[in-house]
Design an enzyme around this catalytic site. Sequence first.
Site, mmCIF file in Angstrom:
data_model
loop_
_atom_site.group_PDB
_atom_site.id
_atom_site.type_symbol
_atom_site.label_atom_id
_atom_site.label_comp_id
_atom_site.label_asym_id
_atom_site.label_seq_id
_atom_site.Cartn_x
_atom_site.Cartn_y
_atom_site.Cartn_z
ATOM 1 N N LYS A 179 -54.911 -21.436 -22.849
ATOM 2 C CA LYS A 179 -54.362 -20.752 -21.748
ATOM 3 C C LYS A 179 -53.307 -19.737 -22.782
ATOM 4 O O LYS A 179 -52.194 -20.333 -22.778
ATOM 5 C CB LYS A 179 -53.711 -21.424 -20.827
ATOM 6 C CG LYS A 179 -53.334 -20.528 -19.805
ATOM 7 C CD LYS A 179 -52.073 -20.846 -18.919
ATOM 8 C CE LYS A 179 -50.754 -20.664 -19.466
ATOM 9 N NZ LYS A 179 -50.292 -19.321 -19.809
ATOM 10 N N GLY A 231 -43.516 -23.266 -26.253
ATOM 11 C CA GLY A 231 -42.801 -22.413 -25.294
ATOM 12 C C GLY A 231 -41.331 -22.521 -25.061
ATOM 13 O O GLY A 231 -40.962 -23.339 -26.081
ATOM 14 N N SER A 232 -40.728 -22.298 -23.978
ATOM 15 C CA SER A 232 -39.551 -22.601 -23.810
ATOM 16 C C SER A 232 -39.232 -24.141 -23.598
ATOM 17 O O SER A 232 -40.043 -24.775 -22.997
ATOM 18 C CB SER A 232 -39.044 -21.674 -22.533
ATOM 19 O OG SER A 232 -39.682 -22.174 -21.341
ATOM 20 N N THR A 233 -37.941 -24.441 -23.689
ATOM 21 C CA THR A 233 -37.418 -25.863 -23.679
ATOM 22 C C THR A 233 -37.679 -26.253 -21.962
ATOM 23 O O THR A 233 -38.053 -27.228 -21.542
ATOM 24 C CB THR A 233 -35.998 -26.271 -23.941
ATOM 25 O OG1 THR A 233 -36.096 -26.040 -25.444
ATOM 26 C CG2 THR A 233 -35.543 -27.533 -23.723
ATOM 27 N N ALA A 235 -39.733 -24.959 -19.873
ATOM 28 C CA ALA A 235 -41.194 -25.318 -19.295
ATOM 29 C C ALA A 235 -41.410 -26.496 -20.011
ATOM 30 O O ALA A 235 -42.450 -27.369 -19.514
ATOM 31 C CB ALA A 235 -41.941 -24.128 -19.944
ATOM 32 N N GLY A 236 -41.200 -26.684 -21.226
ATOM 33 C CA GLY A 236 -41.385 -28.001 -21.978
ATOM 34 C C GLY A 236 -41.067 -29.071 -21.185
ATOM 35 O O GLY A 236 -41.635 -30.393 -21.289
ATOM 36 N N GLU A 253 -43.770 -27.946 -28.813
ATOM 37 C CA GLU A 253 -42.966 -27.284 -29.720
ATOM 38 C C GLU A 253 -42.069 -26.202 -28.973
ATOM 39 O O GLU A 253 -42.652 -25.317 -28.339
ATOM 40 C CB GLU A 253 -43.952 -26.396 -30.528
ATOM 41 C CG GLU A 253 -44.905 -27.140 -31.340
ATOM 42 C CD GLU A 253 -44.457 -27.822 -32.428
ATOM 43 O OE1 GLU A 253 -43.071 -27.784 -32.610
ATOM 44 O OE2 GLU A 253 -44.972 -28.789 -33.059
ATOM 45 N N CYS A 289 -39.184 -18.970 -33.113
ATOM 46 C CA CYS A 289 -38.402 -20.260 -32.480
ATOM 47 C C CYS A 289 -37.418 -20.836 -33.784
ATOM 48 O O CYS A 289 -36.472 -21.333 -33.455
ATOM 49 C CB CYS A 289 -39.645 -21.214 -32.307
ATOM 50 S SG CYS A 289 -40.692 -21.550 -33.357
ATOM 51 N N GLU A 388 -30.460 -20.478 -27.334
ATOM 52 C CA GLU A 388 -31.309 -19.659 -27.931
ATOM 53 C C GLU A 388 -31.624 -18.181 -27.324
ATOM 54 O O GLU A 388 -31.553 -18.017 -26.253
ATOM 55 C CB GLU A 388 -32.639 -20.060 -27.846
ATOM 56 C CG GLU A 388 -33.733 -19.747 -28.635
ATOM 57 C CD GLU A 388 -35.253 -20.207 -28.381
ATOM 58 O OE1 GLU A 388 -35.561 -20.559 -27.363
ATOM 59 O OE2 GLU A 388 -35.747 -20.346 -29.501
#
Length: 481
Positions: A179, A231-233, A235-236, A253, A289, A388
């Site tokens: 995706k 992706g972002s923390t 969303a993770g 990641e 990142c 970040e």
Amino acid sequence: MDLRYSNFYIGGEWVRPATGRKIVPINASTEQPLGQVPEGTEADMDRAVAAARSAFDDPTGWASWEPARRADVMERLADAIDRRADGFVERVSAQNGMPVLVARQLETNYPSAVLRYYAGLARRLAVAETRDGVFGGSVEVRRLPVGVVAAIVPWNFPQVLTMYKLAPTMAAGCTLVVKPSPETVLDAYLLAEATEEAGVPNGVINIVPAGREAGAYLVSHPAVDKVAFTGSTAAGRAIAETCGRLLRPVTLELGGKSAAIVLDDADLDLTKIGQGLFTATLLNNGQTCFLGTRVLAPRSRYSEVVDAFTAFAGSLAVGDASDPTTQIGPMATARQRERVESYISKGRAEGARLTTGGGRPEGLDKGWFVQPTVFADVDNGATIAQEEIFGPVLSLIAYDDVDDAVRIANDSDFGLGGTVWTTDPERGAAVARRVHTGTIGINRYIPDPVGPFGGVKSSGLGRELGPEGLTAYQQIQTVYL
Ligand code: NAD
């Protein structure tokens, strides 16, 4: 550029979307539309997962092949990607603002090198090993492909980060649904075309560009066996919660706020270290990142370091990403520029000293540009040192001695990358080993496919790349013989 696609690549065919929803990618340097692709919905994800599932479950299919036979296909795919190098460079750079200079090094040859590296690993892959049992008899340990993989990638390095997942997936004998992020969809179509041309068996690679809702649906799909996310923390964390509930293996990641530790013996001659410093601190307009965006400088040479970084950031050529002389392009989206600018305002408000940049470059009225920016006298507790930013903004922080530098480097919620700058590489390595991050470099930083890449703390779970990155796509069965 006006590229229009109307189907998804699913099960080895070009399949009509379930709805008429569209994604319009935008040129980050000019704000002009670049074309149109369909936007995947839950029904499209169902079809893609079903195709991946049936390819995986086929008893004589991909998962049952000898790894060397899979490696042949992977190498053909790497060749097909290389044949499209110019297209990947042009599309990625237009969509996310990555300077073509950077895209040519990282968004074509690097992904195909990762694929060839994993093809090589597949050829040497021991799928079963027999051990003498402690109580007599023997024990067989089998490494089986984990199954159907959901690969969710961001926009900043769309092909690199797809390949970090796709290559070990293929080597292990899994199948996958990719995706891509809505900002970078056109390069994903080139990958689909390369997949078709290379004769990758139907259903092994399925690609459905979509937004986060369809992504969340894919993560929790009952026929998915493993999730790989970059992706972002934020969303993770959401994805990890879902996978925790489902007891579904997941690799994450996520973000970073790494330290570039300048030791007191560092050579600050930019003619020598400029390229390495650029890659380690500002690569891809700061939208990378692993960047060392907290620059830790010894008090004994603090003003020298401030001058060097100020001159370095101030000298970078900012411009249209398609211009081969551009070193810093625009932010990928208007939203991303707003985010970066709001951090620059916070930096000023919290009392950091701006030494260069801080605004929008003159003469670039279109495109989401931000000047390369350096703040000096930053406290490590400040917002710009802890969060970040994901833009070309560096924070310079003074330290007293090496212990203090290590303490500051480790005083972060993140733990992804970092660098140590020194004329004594052994001393640099000794300092690097004290930093709590998944990866770190001495006088350079670029993830090498042989070394596992990933983070600790809020930077993620698990590793990509290296043989360790392959085991994330395998499950183990033990047979007591
Ligand atoms: P993002 O997390 O918003 O989106 C990344 C991808 O995940 C996109 O494809 C998006 O559609 C999808 N997504 C978002 N929420 C989801 C959800 N709940 N379920 C399923 N899919 C979801 O991040 P972004 O804005 O696209 O990328 C920037 C961020 O990514 C930065 O924080 C950066 O540090 C991080 N990043 C990390 C790495 C790494 O390797 N550690 C690499 C690149 C980017």
